[in-house]
Scaffold this motif. Structure first.
Motif, short mmCIF file in Angstrom:
data_model
loop_
_atom_site.label_atom_id
_atom_site.label_comp_id
_atom_site.label_asym_id
_atom_site.label_seq_id
_atom_site.Cartn_x
_atom_site.Cartn_y
_atom_site.Cartn_z
N LEU A 156 0.83 -1.20 0.00
CA LEU A 156 0.00 0.00 0.00
C LEU A 156 0.87 1.26 0.00
O LEU A 156 0.59 2.22 -0.72
CB LEU A 156 -0.94 0.00 1.20
N ALA A 157 1.92 1.25 0.78
CA ALA A 157 2.84 2.40 0.80
C ALA A 157 3.45 2.62 -0.58
O ALA A 157 3.57 3.76 -1.04
CB ALA A 157 3.94 2.17 1.83
N ARG A 158 3.84 1.54 -1.22
CA ARG A 158 4.43 1.65 -2.56
C ARG A 158 3.44 2.24 -3.55
O ARG A 158 3.78 3.12 -4.36
CB ARG A 158 4.90 0.27 -3.03
N LYS A 159 2.20 1.80 -3.47
CA LYS A 159 1.16 2.33 -4.37
C LYS A 159 0.93 3.82 -4.12
O LYS A 159 0.82 4.61 -5.06
CB LYS A 159 -0.13 1.55 -4.17
N ILE A 160 0.87 4.20 -2.86
CA ILE A 160 0.66 5.61 -2.52
C ILE A 160 1.84 6.45 -3.01
O ILE A 160 1.64 7.53 -3.59
CB ILE A 160 0.44 5.77 -1.01
N ARG A 161 3.04 5.98 -2.80
CA ARG A 161 4.22 6.71 -3.28
C ARG A 161 4.17 6.90 -4.79
O ARG A 161 4.46 7.99 -5.30
CB ARG A 161 5.51 5.95 -2.92
N ASN A 162 3.83 5.85 -5.50
CA ASN A 162 3.78 5.94 -6.97
C ASN A 162 2.75 6.96 -7.43
O ASN A 162 3.00 7.74 -8.36
CB ASN A 162 3.49 4.57 -7.57
N GLU A 163 1.60 6.96 -6.78
CA GLU A 163 0.55 7.91 -7.17
C GLU A 163 0.95 9.34 -6.81
O GLU A 163 0.65 10.28 -7.56
CB GLU A 163 -0.77 7.54 -6.49
N LEU A 164 1.62 9.51 -5.70
CA LEU A 164 2.08 10.85 -5.32
C LEU A 164 3.14 11.36 -6.30
O LEU A 164 3.16 12.55 -6.65
CB LEU A 164 2.65 10.83 -3.90
N LYS A 165 4.01 10.47 -6.74
CA LYS A 165 5.02 10.86 -7.73
C LYS A 165 4.36 11.29 -9.03
O LYS A 165 4.78 12.28 -9.65
CB LYS A 165 5.98 9.71 -7.98
N LYS A 166 3.34 10.55 -9.46
CA LYS A 166 2.62 10.91 -10.68
C LYS A 166 2.00 12.30 -10.56
O LYS A 166 1.92 13.05 -11.53
CB LYS A 166 1.52 9.88 -10.98
#
Length: 211
Positions: A156-166
């Motif tokens: 979940l943390a990885r998914k949130i990080r990826n979306e924040l980067k986008k």
């Protein structure tokens, strides 16, 4: 005296800071209900909880108040914790966009929906403590606290990080997470972890209040 032991630990001045803090808890399930219990017992007098759900039988293994099957979560907890404020509202993107987070010193995100968690982070990252995945695990000793950008082993943390980067969002906020490998495919849960995450969130909130 109800808070005598708290005053012994924190001292009068710091305990007054704890008592006067305004805290918002988003989601009061297996994590949020334990964060609520910890903050309430630690002397915080201005707590607002938000949830739209009712208790069902499957909640009874991990959620405070869940013996009240079929009842509103916020109403049940308001009875168990006199003086707290409640918002019986579904937390969706529109609600996050419209809600005023400014009055609160700390916002605890213990909700489940990834997109909504991301929007909460964008809007109030400076005062945010976010709880990440606690299902599918049973080893509370694996729980960690870190910046969202420093987590590891948490999908979940990885998914949130990826979306924040986008979204080109690079601000920092604190998360409580566990890198423990999933122990099942479905959303099995153990209160040893969900409760411990909530208690860790409470501890981090107190530390922030006393900085």
């Amino acid at each position: 005296m109800r808070f005598e032991r708290c005053r012994m630990l924190f001292g009068d001045e710091d305990f007054e800071k704890i008592q006067s803090s305004k805290i918002l808890i988003l989601g009061i399930g297996g994590v949020g209900s334990y964060a609520l219990d910890c903050l309430y017992r630690s002397g915080v007098t201005d707590i607002t909880i938000l949830d739209f759900d009712i208790y069902d039988e499957s909640n009874r293994n991990r959620q405070i108040g869940s013996d009240a099957v079929g009842e509103s979560k916020v109403d049940t907890l308001a009875y168990l914790y006199p003086g707290i404020k409640t918002i019986n509202q579904r937390m969706d993107m529109a609600w996050v966009a419209d809600f005023d987070f400014d009055p609160y010193d700390i916002v605890i995100d213990a909700a489940d929906t990834t997109k909504v968690k991301i929007e909460v982070a964008k809007k109030c990252y400076k005062k945010l403590i976010m709880a990440l995945g606690s299902a599918k695990r049973y080893d509370a000793s694996k729980i960690e606290v870190a910046s969202i950008w420093k987590t590891h082993g948490d999908a979940l943390a990885r998914k949130i990080r990826n979306e924040l980067k986008k979204a080109k969002f690079d601000r920092n906020f604190l998360v409580v997470f566990s890198p423990e490998e999933d122990k099942c495919k479905e959303k099995g849960s153990c209160v040893a972890v969900t409760g411990a995450v909530g208690l860790t969130v409470c501890s981090e909130a107190i530390k922030r209040i006393l900085k």
